[in-house]
Design an enzyme around this catalytic site. Structure first.
Site, PDB file in Angstrom:
ATOM      1  N   LYS A  18      -0.088   5.119   8.389  1.00  0.00           N
ATOM      2  CA  LYS A  18       0.655   5.317   7.141  1.00  0.00           C
ATOM      3  C   LYS A  18      -0.303   5.386   5.967  1.00  0.00           C
ATOM      4  O   LYS A  18      -0.207   6.286   5.119  1.00  0.00           O
ATOM      5  CB  LYS A  18       1.667   4.182   6.958  1.00  0.00           C
ATOM      6  CG  LYS A  18       2.536   4.269   5.712  1.00  0.00           C
ATOM      7  CD  LYS A  18       1.997   3.456   4.533  1.00  0.00           C
ATOM      8  CE  LYS A  18       2.049   1.964   4.803  1.00  0.00           C
ATOM      9  NZ  LYS A  18       1.623   1.184   3.613  1.00  0.00           N
ATOM     10  N   THR A  20       0.875  -1.172   0.000  1.00  0.00           N
ATOM     11  CA  THR A  20       0.000   0.000   0.000  1.00  0.00           C
ATOM     12  C   THR A  20       0.911   1.220   0.000  1.00  0.00           C
ATOM     13  O   THR A  20       1.558   1.537   0.999  1.00  0.00           O
ATOM     14  CB  THR A  20      -0.922   0.021   1.230  1.00  0.00           C
ATOM     15  OG1 THR A  20      -1.785  -1.123   1.182  1.00  0.00           O
ATOM     16  CG2 THR A  20      -1.776   1.279   1.239  1.00  0.00           C
ATOM     17  N   LYS A  33      -7.341   1.445  -3.062  1.00  0.00           N
ATOM     18  CA  LYS A  33      -6.993   1.032  -1.692  1.00  0.00           C
ATOM     19  C   LYS A  33      -7.179   2.192  -0.717  1.00  0.00           C
ATOM     20  O   LYS A  33      -7.602   1.997   0.433  1.00  0.00           O
ATOM     21  CB  LYS A  33      -5.549   0.531  -1.645  1.00  0.00           C
ATOM     22  CG  LYS A  33      -5.072   0.091  -0.254  1.00  0.00           C
ATOM     23  CD  LYS A  33      -5.901  -1.053   0.314  1.00  0.00           C
ATOM     24  CE  LYS A  33      -5.458  -1.437   1.730  1.00  0.00           C
ATOM     25  NZ  LYS A  33      -4.136  -2.076   1.774  1.00  0.00           N
TER      26      LYS A  33
END
Length: 291
Positions: free
Chosen positions: A241, A98, A173
């Site tokens: 994150k 990701t 995502k």
């Protein structure tokens, strides 16, 4: 036909994902920054391990990546002994990290210069999904390249979908993480409300889980949340994150994300509580803290 592959990054996701490829009969070479982890993987699944990402990628039809963030990704692909430098003409680099859409486009350009191809393919489903081969894989890249790698991704993906050109998987995502954060906070508040109102919280969540208020987070996390157990699943550090990537992209596009920004601050609070490695469902523990 993809038969010889490399897998770079054997964390809680990459380790079982690479294992699915080996069990499917592919010839797998692995690389991990901690060599002992790679040795353990080879002992369990066979194949071989390489000393550098570049050596792992040599001769591979496809190279799969699952590392931590943009910086890690740059290091194992474009840094010294990075995988891109040894990609064969026509090989495919598939990134499950990701990361930012900008990094995805950078890698797409780098692969083209090498005569290779790129697919960004972040996943959702957590460690459990990786172990059970039940991940959702969101892909960005060229359709013809996607069609080549999709049968391989099917070995650990229950849903493998091409979303658009390079970077589209990462953007999807980000949207996924926006949904996840809001859902967990909703479950945390619902449990706290039920408990404070004198309800049997477990029974309440079962009833809600059978109706319109249900979600994956409610069905799979409410019991451990009620038990105040947060030593499993996707860590708060990783979620922060991801949310920072979401917020940076939203800033670029001018999209307001007020709830996501607030939940990001909630996770920052959890980090300050020493919970960076707690599961993301620890939003309930934050809600229940007593200052």
């Amino acid at each position: 036909m993809i038969s010889r592959v490399a897998f770079i990054g054997l964390g809680v996701m990459g380790y079982p994902m690479a294992g699915h490829l080996a069990r499917a009969g592919l010839e797998v070479t692995v690389y991990n920054r901690t060599g002992a982890k790679a040795e353990a993987w080879v002992k369990e699944y066979g194949g071989r391990h390489a000393a550098t990402p570049a050596l792992a990628a040599e001769g591979a039809d496809a190279v799969f990546l699952c590392v931590g963030n943009d910086q890690d990704l740059h290091q194992v692909t474009l840094g010294e002994d990075g995988a891109v430098s040894t990609l064969d003409t026509g090989a495919v680099l598939v990134d499950h990290t990701t990361a930012s859409a900008t990094m995805a486009r950078t890698l797409d350009d780098a692969c083209r210069e090498q005569g290779a191809h790129f697919i960004d393919a972040p996943v959702s489903g957590g460690q459990q999904g990786a172990e059970n081969g039940q991940l959702s894989v969101m892909c960005g890249g060229e359709e013809a390249v996607f069609e080549r790698v999709a049968p391989v991704l099917d070995h650990y993906g229950k849903s493998v979908v091409l979303m658009g050109p390079a970077g589209s998987g990462q953007l999807t995502k980000m949207a996924n993480q926006i949904c996840v954060g809001a859902a967990i906070q909703g479950v945390a508040e619902a449990i706290a409300f039920a408990q404070d109102a004198g309800l049997d919280a477990e029974k309440a969540m079962q009833v809600i889980g059978a109706g319109a208020g249900s979600s994956w987070q409610l069905l799979n996390r409410h019991q451990t949340m009620i038990a105040d157990e947060y030593d499993h699943g996707f860590a708060v550090d990783w979620m922060r994150k991801d949310l920072m990537i979401c917020l940076a992209e939203a800033n670029r596009t001018g999209t307001p994300l007020p709830v996501t920004a607030q939940i990001n601050e909630f996770y920052k609070d959890i980090q300050a509580m020493g919970g960076g490695r707690w599961d993301t469902s620890s939003l309930l523990r934050r809600l229940r803290r007593r200052d």
